[in-house]
Design an enzyme around this catalytic site. Structure first.
Site, PDB file in Angstrom:
ATOM      1  N   GLU A 111       0.848  -1.185   0.000  1.00  0.00           N
ATOM      2  CA  GLU A 111       0.000   0.000   0.000  1.00  0.00           C
ATOM      3  C   GLU A 111       0.886   1.238   0.000  1.00  0.00           C
ATOM      4  OE1 GLU A 111      -2.828   0.225   3.156  1.00  0.00           O
ATOM      5  OE2 GLU A 111      -3.698  -1.736   2.734  1.00  0.00           O
TER       6      GLU A 111
ATOM      7  N   GLU B 165      -5.952   8.833  10.032  1.00  0.00           N
ATOM      8  CA  GLU B 165      -4.597   8.494  10.463  1.00  0.00           C
ATOM      9  C   GLU B 165      -4.281   9.010  11.859  1.00  0.00           C
ATOM     10  OE1 GLU B 165      -3.606   6.484   8.466  1.00  0.00           O
ATOM     11  OE2 GLU B 165      -4.231   7.048   6.467  1.00  0.00           O
TER      12      GLU B 165
END
Length: 259
Positions: free
Chosen positions: A45, A56
């Site tokens: 990824e 995040e």
């Protein structure tokens, strides 16, 4: 292109590392891809940095800011992937946010992604109900729009899984990305619900950092995804991080292979 992702899960449990493109530089990112491939990664990824990465935790948020400060752009990432594709056919998935794709132009983004050999796309802030405007274009260009399910998805899991492509990203923990000492979520129930709706691989991410945890998660699914722990290595060693990341990936792949 979808075949590369499918093949990655046909050789046993898949280990899927995440790194932020451009942290500390795109030259280092390119070398990290080759090193992780050699160390046993099955899918990689690549984060496309964004100024407001809401899913995040602080580790990857900081990596996004470092990458953007270093001058990383979407076009430069596409150019890097084109170079990578000359040396490896490992499945590559872009992970980013809707605004990044919107601002580039959705069709142009996916057309360019397909042309350089991207296999999949994860949009962390796009719910199932709003994915159609992206999924239709992804289908047109042969790119898997990877669906995510979370512990809170519950009755929605089967609905999300029913038309999922590539694999289903099972979020192991509530909140944002980051390493955790232990994962208490009943991930096996999430995987079971996905499989009841669609015969598709499930990989578990969020919070995995130790080989033991990766092994435990792989026992209950088809693979493990690790991001923050690898990004921490990149933060610590910068341009010298390649051998350290490679060793970490090797250990994690070995841990999930011992099944």
């Amino acid at each position: 292109m979808i075949d590369r992702i499918k093949e990655a899960f046909e050789n046993g449990k898949a280990f899927i590392p995440f790194i932020t493109s451009g942290d500390p530089s795109l030259e280092t990112t390119e070398q990290l891809v080759y090193a992780m491939d050699d160390a046993g990664a099955d899918i990689i990824e690549l984060g496309v940095p964004f100024s407001d990465p809401t899913a995040e935790g602080p580790v990857i948020q900081a990596a996004n800011l470092r990458a953007l400060s270093a001058g990383t752009t979407t076009d430069k990432i596409f150019s890097m992937i084109a170079k990578i594709r000359q040396k490896t056919q490992i499945p590559l998935i872009l992970m980013t946010y809707a605004n990044v794709v919107y601002s580039y132009d959705t069709e142009l983004f996916l057309k360019k992604a397909a042309s350089v050999g991207v296999d999949g796309l994860i949009l962390a802030d796009v719910p199932y109900e709003e994915k159609e405007e992206f999924s239709d274009v992804c289908d047109e260009y042969g790119i898997c729009l990877i669906s995510m399910v979370a512990p809170t998805s519950k009755e929605r899991i089967k609905m999300i899984a029913k038309d999922a492509k590539g694999f289903v990203y099972c979020v192991s923990s509530l909140g944002v990305t980051g390493t955790r000492k232990e994962i208490k979520t009943d991930v096996s129930s999430m995987v079971k619900l996905v499989k009841e709706a669609n015969d598709i691989p499930c990989a578990i991410g969020f919070g995995i950092s130790m080989p033991e945890t990766a092994h435990e998660m792989a026992l209950q699914s088809d693979g493990a995804i690790v991001g923050s722990a690898i990004v921490k290595i990149c933060e610590k060693y910068g341009a010298e991080s390649v051998p350290y990341v490679a060793e970490y990936v090797k250990q994690m792949k070995e841990a999930i292979s011992k099944l």
